[in-house]
Design an enzyme around this catalytic site. Structure first.
Site, PDB file in Angstrom:
ATOM      1  N   PHE A  23      61.751  21.574  35.922  1.00 20.71           N
ATOM      2  CA  PHE A  23      62.828  21.901  35.585  1.00 20.71           C
ATOM      3  C   PHE A  23      63.403  22.210  36.598  1.00 20.71           C
ATOM      4  O   PHE A  23      63.220  23.623  36.191  1.00 20.71           O
ATOM      5  CB  PHE A  23      64.088  21.561  34.307  1.00 20.71           C
ATOM      6  N   PHE A  58      62.791  25.972  28.094  1.00 24.74           N
ATOM      7  CA  PHE A  58      62.666  26.089  26.635  1.00 24.74           C
ATOM      8  C   PHE A  58      61.109  25.458  26.504  1.00 24.74           C
ATOM      9  O   PHE A  58      61.098  26.315  25.073  1.00 24.74           O
ATOM     10  CB  PHE A  58      63.730  24.898  26.355  1.00 24.74           C
ATOM     11  N   GLU A  59      60.612  25.026  26.765  1.00 26.24           N
ATOM     12  CA  GLU A  59      59.068  24.817  26.496  1.00 26.24           C
ATOM     13  C   GLU A  59      57.987  25.676  26.988  1.00 26.24           C
ATOM     14  O   GLU A  59      57.039  26.289  26.516  1.00 26.24           O
ATOM     15  CB  GLU A  59      58.894  23.374  26.862  1.00 26.24           C
ATOM     16  N   VAL A  82      66.640  28.623  35.602  1.00 25.58           N
ATOM     17  CA  VAL A  82      67.124  27.641  34.536  1.00 25.58           C
ATOM     18  C   VAL A  82      69.738  28.081  35.456  1.00 25.58           C
ATOM     19  O   VAL A  82      69.930  29.519  35.955  1.00 25.58           O
ATOM     20  CB  VAL A  82      67.983  28.466  33.387  1.00 25.58           C
ATOM     21  N   ILE A  83      69.754  27.676  35.628  1.00 24.13           N
ATOM     22  CA  ILE A  83      70.918  27.838  36.831  1.00 24.13           C
ATOM     23  C   ILE A  83      72.708  27.086  36.003  1.00 24.13           C
ATOM     24  O   ILE A  83      72.907  25.667  35.462  1.00 24.13           O
ATOM     25  CB  ILE A  83      70.440  26.475  38.299  1.00 24.13           C
ATOM     26  N   THR A  87      74.176  23.475  34.100  1.00 21.22           N
ATOM     27  CA  THR A  87      73.539  23.164  32.244  1.00 21.22           C
ATOM     28  C   THR A  87      75.407  23.505  31.707  1.00 21.22           C
ATOM     29  O   THR A  87      75.405  24.538  31.773  1.00 21.22           O
ATOM     30  CB  THR A  87      72.711  23.470  31.745  1.00 21.22           C
ATOM     31  N   HIS A  89      74.417  24.335  28.872  1.00 24.16           N
ATOM     32  CA  HIS A  89      74.065  25.380  27.338  1.00 24.16           C
ATOM     33  C   HIS A  89      72.723  26.075  27.815  1.00 24.16           C
ATOM     34  O   HIS A  89      71.743  26.615  27.859  1.00 24.16           O
ATOM     35  CB  HIS A  89      73.008  24.189  26.623  1.00 24.16           C
ATOM     36  N   PHE A 114      57.713  37.657  32.206  1.00 22.74           N
ATOM     37  CA  PHE A 114      58.880  36.934  32.205  1.00 22.74           C
ATOM     38  C   PHE A 114      59.267  36.932  33.688  1.00 22.74           C
ATOM     39  O   PHE A 114      59.620  37.200  35.034  1.00 22.74           O
ATOM     40  CB  PHE A 114      60.039  37.682  32.061  1.00 22.74           C
ATOM     41  N   ARG A 128      66.748  34.199  45.529  1.00 22.02           N
ATOM     42  CA  ARG A 128      65.857  34.751  44.624  1.00 22.02           C
ATOM     43  C   ARG A 128      64.488  33.685  44.531  1.00 22.02           C
ATOM     44  O   ARG A 128      63.395  34.715  43.978  1.00 22.02           O
ATOM     45  CB  ARG A 128      66.654  34.909  43.403  1.00 22.02           C
TER      46      ARG A 128
END
Ligand code: INI
Length: 157
Positions: A23, A58-59, A82-83, A87, A89, A114, A128
């Site tokens: 993603f 998530f996976e 994760v942007i 999204t 969620h 992480f 980034r």
């Protein structure tokens, strides 16, 4: 005199798994490039790096845990993007991913790093991921080498 226990930055002989989310691949591929390049700079050999792609951030934890449990890796790096703008969620994906990744490290004892970039928009994310604000993938690689070596040094006394 207290004894300092340190992890040096010698990556020779370390085996590192990288789990990367597809993603936002435009961003995560840059994180992967940064991580692999930095691992190489610290002496980790290409053949000692395993890369597994997952659908989204998530996976990351479940695949990271599977890799860690093989005991074939000294460290597992998780990379994702994760942007917020993209999204509804965001908080759930980012929260589950970070909490899950932390649990993998604690449950398996294999340092699980992480390297999930969170950003408000695509511009911030690109900055980034090798742009003007550095590369979170490279930072994750530095953390992977240091933490793996620190754990080795604690175990060997
Ligand atoms: N996954 C990401 O890595 N980044 C995102 O920004 C994102 N958004 O926008 O939803 C995202 N979603 C997919 C998620 O990680 C899972 O793959 C999906 O929900 C299937 O479990």
């Amino acid at each position: 005199m207290p004894q300092e226990i340190v992890g040096d930055m010698d990556g020779q002989g370390l085996r590192v798994a990288v789990v990367v989310a597809r993603f936002n691949e435009f961003v995560t591929r840059q994180l992967l490039n940064g991580a692999v390049e930095t691992l190489g700079r610290f002496g980790v050999r290409d053949e000692d790096i395993g890369v597994a792609w997952v659908p989204g951030s998530f996976e990351l934890p479940v695949v990271a845990k599977t890799l860690a449990q093989t005991q074939r890796y000294d460290s597992v790096i998780c990379l994702g993007a994760v942007i917020r703008g993209e999204t509804g969620h965001y908080d759930m994906v980012a929260g589950q991913s970070s909490g899950g990744i932390a649990s993998v490290g604690l449950e398996t004892g294999v340092p699980t790093i992480f390297g999930v970039l969170t950003a408000d928009n695509m511009d911030q994310a690109i900055n980034r991921a090798g742009g003007k604000s550095g590369n979170i993938g490279s930072n994750a690689a530095v953390a992977a080498v240091e933490t793996a070596r620190l754990i080795q040094s604690i175990k060997t006394g």
